[in-house]
Design a protein around this motif. Structure first.
Motif, PDB file in Angstrom:
ATOM      1  N   ARG A 197       0.821  -1.209   0.000  1.00 51.14           N
ATOM      2  CA  ARG A 197       0.000   0.000   0.000  1.00 51.14           C
ATOM      3  C   ARG A 197       0.854   1.258   0.000  1.00 51.14           C
ATOM      4  NH1 ARG A 197      -5.140  -1.638   0.431  1.00 51.14           N
ATOM      5  NH2 ARG A 197      -5.691  -3.438   1.718  1.00 51.14           N
ATOM      6  N   GLY A 198       1.961   1.218  -0.751  1.00 54.09           N
ATOM      7  CA  GLY A 198       2.886   2.338  -0.801  1.00 54.09           C
ATOM      8  C   GLY A 198       2.544   3.338  -1.883  1.00 54.09           C
ATOM      9  N   PRO A 202       8.535  13.682   4.674  1.00 51.79           N
ATOM     10  CA  PRO A 202       8.536  14.306   5.995  1.00 51.79           C
ATOM     11  C   PRO A 202       7.190  14.280   6.708  1.00 51.79           C
ATOM     12  CG  PRO A 202       8.359  15.997   4.322  1.00 51.79           C
ATOM     13  CD  PRO A 202       8.452  14.680   3.593  1.00 51.79           C
ATOM     14  N   GLY A 203       6.125  13.816   6.049  1.00 51.20           N
ATOM     15  CA  GLY A 203       4.799  13.871   6.638  1.00 51.20           C
ATOM     16  C   GLY A 203       4.529  12.743   7.612  1.00 51.20           C
ATOM     17  N   THR A 204       3.282  12.689   8.081  1.00 49.10           N
ATOM     18  CA  THR A 204       2.902  11.697   9.084  1.00 49.10           C
ATOM     19  C   THR A 204       2.237  10.468   8.493  1.00 49.10           C
ATOM     20  OG1 THR A 204       0.789  12.839   9.431  1.00 49.10           O
ATOM     21  CG2 THR A 204       2.617  13.441  10.872  1.00 49.10           C
ATOM     22  N   GLN A 205       1.568  10.608   7.322  1.00 55.87           N
ATOM     23  CA  GLN A 205       0.883   9.440   6.780  1.00 55.87           C
ATOM     24  C   GLN A 205       1.890   8.506   6.118  1.00 55.87           C
ATOM     25  OE1 GLN A 205       0.592  12.599   5.530  1.00 55.87           O
ATOM     26  NE2 GLN A 205      -0.352  12.586   3.521  1.00 55.87           N
ATOM     27  N   TYR A 206       1.545   7.220   6.041  1.00 50.52           N
ATOM     28  CA  TYR A 206       2.524   6.273   5.532  1.00 50.52           C
ATOM     29  C   TYR A 206       1.909   5.123   4.750  1.00 50.52           C
ATOM     30  CZ  TYR A 206       1.131   4.243  10.044  1.00 50.52           C
ATOM     31  OH  TYR A 206       0.417   3.777  11.107  1.00 50.52           O
ATOM     32  N   GLY A 207       0.640   5.062   4.537  1.00 51.85           N
ATOM     33  CA  GLY A 207       0.062   3.968   3.767  1.00 51.85           C
ATOM     34  C   GLY A 207      -1.277   4.351   3.186  1.00 51.85           C
ATOM     35  N   TYR A 208      -1.703   3.652   2.145  1.00 52.41           N
ATOM     36  CA  TYR A 208      -3.004   3.843   1.514  1.00 52.41           C
ATOM     37  C   TYR A 208      -3.104   5.198   0.789  1.00 52.41           C
ATOM     38  CZ  TYR A 208      -4.729  -0.039   4.412  1.00 52.41           C
ATOM     39  OH  TYR A 208      -4.933  -1.263   5.010  1.00 52.41           O
TER      40      TYR A 208
END
Length: 545
Positions: free
Chosen positions: A210-211, A256-262
């Motif tokens: 989900r990258g 640099p952000g907080t989200q990491y998937g989907y």
């Protein structure tokens, strides 16, 4: 001296092309002939990719494969070795079906969830996926003009799901995914001319699912994803660039952000865009970012309105489109204005793990799993966008005396107006419209409540009464502060319940309101959720004036 040499060159050119008609424009040279041709600049792929800021329409002859390469505005496209797609060959769609989803021939494969898709020329290639009985490596080819499917070579690598795909130089690529508990990082190339798969250099970073992936100037960028979806904050935020010419990878600036998937991703204006996704400790994120490869830099953008975690991004005609599988809304993004507009809201949603792709100027979406019934879906839906936008059919105003029974709202900056309209226009959204229309009777908009109800977060005024509603996510057993879309003069009542797409665990269970003011309120945690659900969603509604 340089000017003198240029003049001599032009004189020689005119002499050599004496049988041709030559026209000099401000930024072009127009040559016409019935007996001679033009020898355009020739260079390798490496030289082509070193051209700074190529304009859309730039053409070169690629000496690596002797193909004519054209820059589309977001990437280089080849004009040889594949059959070109033309919208003019497609069956006509009546005007009343523009910006509406219509069903096409179903996907002929039982493995219809978590399917991979990529587009080359006029064909879409789809395969892998899972069903209730497991997974498969089969691939199909979709031809939109005749609305038909046919089988192609199966994927020869290990069985997997949640892989990512992209296209470079007229070839499809499939990366990574998960096989059981193993997160894969291998890369495979599909050649549509030979119908063969070839393994390429493996991705050097950690395997992930989900990258994020986008293509800029004939190079692919693979970024943030998940390597353990059952563990909070398990995301990977590195970014890697793949060069198909050298079959090599190089690491770029970390996200640099907080989200990491989907995340929903696409390319526009030589930059990669990434929207939504899960965020560290806060659930569904509406954050938006773009990556500039020239600066190797991430830049934060305006938040995406009303996005769920189940959204897919695709490229379309130089801009991006996000389809929200659960909410059923389709939005187009204007990268030059950092702005969004809804172009369709009738996609048959309430699903997850679907697939989306575009062919020419048409968008396709489908498959996945129905979240409510937990059944696998095989439908494919097609959307043709009315490119006279910025405009969309919305409310149908009735203006007495002016005799407007219905119209088409159009957007001009911050001003909205009706067209067709009388000699003057009604300005909405600004205190200074271009002109004004005197209304002696009443101004009424029918079905306004039904239209606004389709938005996840919004408000409506009914005389002195103010009604507001929204959808919010938060980590279970923690409190969450929510801001009203607009402040109340006096809040009368507020309620919150677990969202219906958690129907298998706690649908419509009331959620405690801890504190509230006229501008914000605080939702309390609850222990009714399964321990595996870390980010529940809650519907809320408030009434006041």
């Amino acid at each position: 001296m340089k000017n003198f040499i240029f003049i001599i060159f032009i004189l020689l050119l005119v002499h050599e092309l004496k049988a041709q008609s030559i026209t000099f424009g401000e930024d072009y040279l127009d040559l016409k002939s019935s007996a001679q041709g033009v020898r355009i600049p020739q260079m390798s792929t490496a030289k082509r990719d070193s051209i700074p800021n190529p304009p859309a329409g730039l053409q070169i002859l690629n000496t690596d494969d002797f193909c004519l390469d054209v820059y589309t505005g977001s990437q280089w496209s080849k004009l040889c070795g594949q059959e070109e797609y033309s919208d003019s060959k497609m069956p006509d769609r009546p005007d009343q079906t523009l910006n509406k989803w219509l069903f096409k021939t179903n996907y002929p494969n039982a493995y219809s969830s978590r399917v991979n898709a990529f587009t080359i020329g006029k064909y879409a290639y789809m395969g892998m996926g899972i069903s209730s009985s497991g997974g498969a490596n089969e691939f199909k080819k979709y031809e939109p003009i005749n609305n038909t499917w046919e089988s192609i070579a199966s994927f020869p690598g290990a069985n997997r799901n949640l892989s990512k795909t992209f296209v470079l130089n007229g070839k499809g690529y499939l990366y990574g995914g998960r096989n059981g508990a193993t997160f894969l990082n291998d890369l495979w190339e599909y050649n549509p001319e030979t119908d063969l798969w070839t393994q390429k250099a493996s991705f050097p970073g950690a395997g992930r699912i989900r990258g994020a992936v986008f293509v800029i100037n004939n190079k692919a960028y693979l970024g943030p994803g998940l390597n353990n979806p059952l563990v909070i904050n398990s995301g990977i935020k590195d970014l890697w660039e793949y060069d198909p010419e050298n079959d090599s990878w190089s690491q770029k600036a970390n996200f640099p952000g907080t989200q990491y998937g989907y995340m929903a991703c696409f390319t526009a204006g030589n930059q990669g865009f990434m929207f939504g996704g899960y965020s560290d400790g806060t659930g569904i994120s509406g954050n938006a970012w773009k990556y500039d490869p020239r600066l190797n830099q991430w830049i934060q953008l305006s938040q995406v309105p009303d996005i769920s975690v189940i959204a897919i991004g695709i490229n379309l005609s130089g801009n991006g489109v996000i389809i929200d599988e659960y909410l059923g809304t389709t939005r187009r993004y204007d990268h030059t204005q950092d702005s969004w507009e809804i172009i369709a809201d009738d996609f048959q949603g309430s699903r997850g793990d679907g697939v989306a792709f575009s062919i020419g100027k048409r968008v396709y979406m489908g498959l996945g799993i129905n979240i409510t019934t937990n059944t696998f879906l095989s439908d494919i839906q097609e959307l043709v966008i009315d490119n006279t936008l910025n405009s969309y059919r919305a409310l149908k105003p009735v203006i007495q005396d002016a005799k407007i029974s219905e119209g088409l709202w159009k957007v001009d900056g911050k001003r909205m107006f009706l067209e067709p309209a009388p000699a003057q226009k009604v300005g909405i959204g600004t205190s200074n419209p271009a002109t004004s229309l005197e209304v002696k009777g009443t101004l009424a908009a029918t079905n306004w409540l039904e239209e606004r109800r389709k938005s996840n977060d919004g408000f409506a005024r009914m005389g002195p009464l103010l009604i507001q509603w929204g959808l919010v996510t938060y980590e279970s057993n923690n409190t969450k502060t929510v801001k009203f879309p607009v402040s109340f003069e006096k809040l009368l009542s507020i309620t919150a319940t677990v969202a219906d797409y958690y129907s298998n665990i706690a649908s419509n269970v009331p959620v405690k309101i801890v504190n509230s003011t006229n501008s914000v309120f605080e939702i309390g945690g609850t222990k009714v959720f399964s321990t595996n659900v870390n980010y529940p969603a809650v519907h809320w509604m408030a009434i006041g004036y």
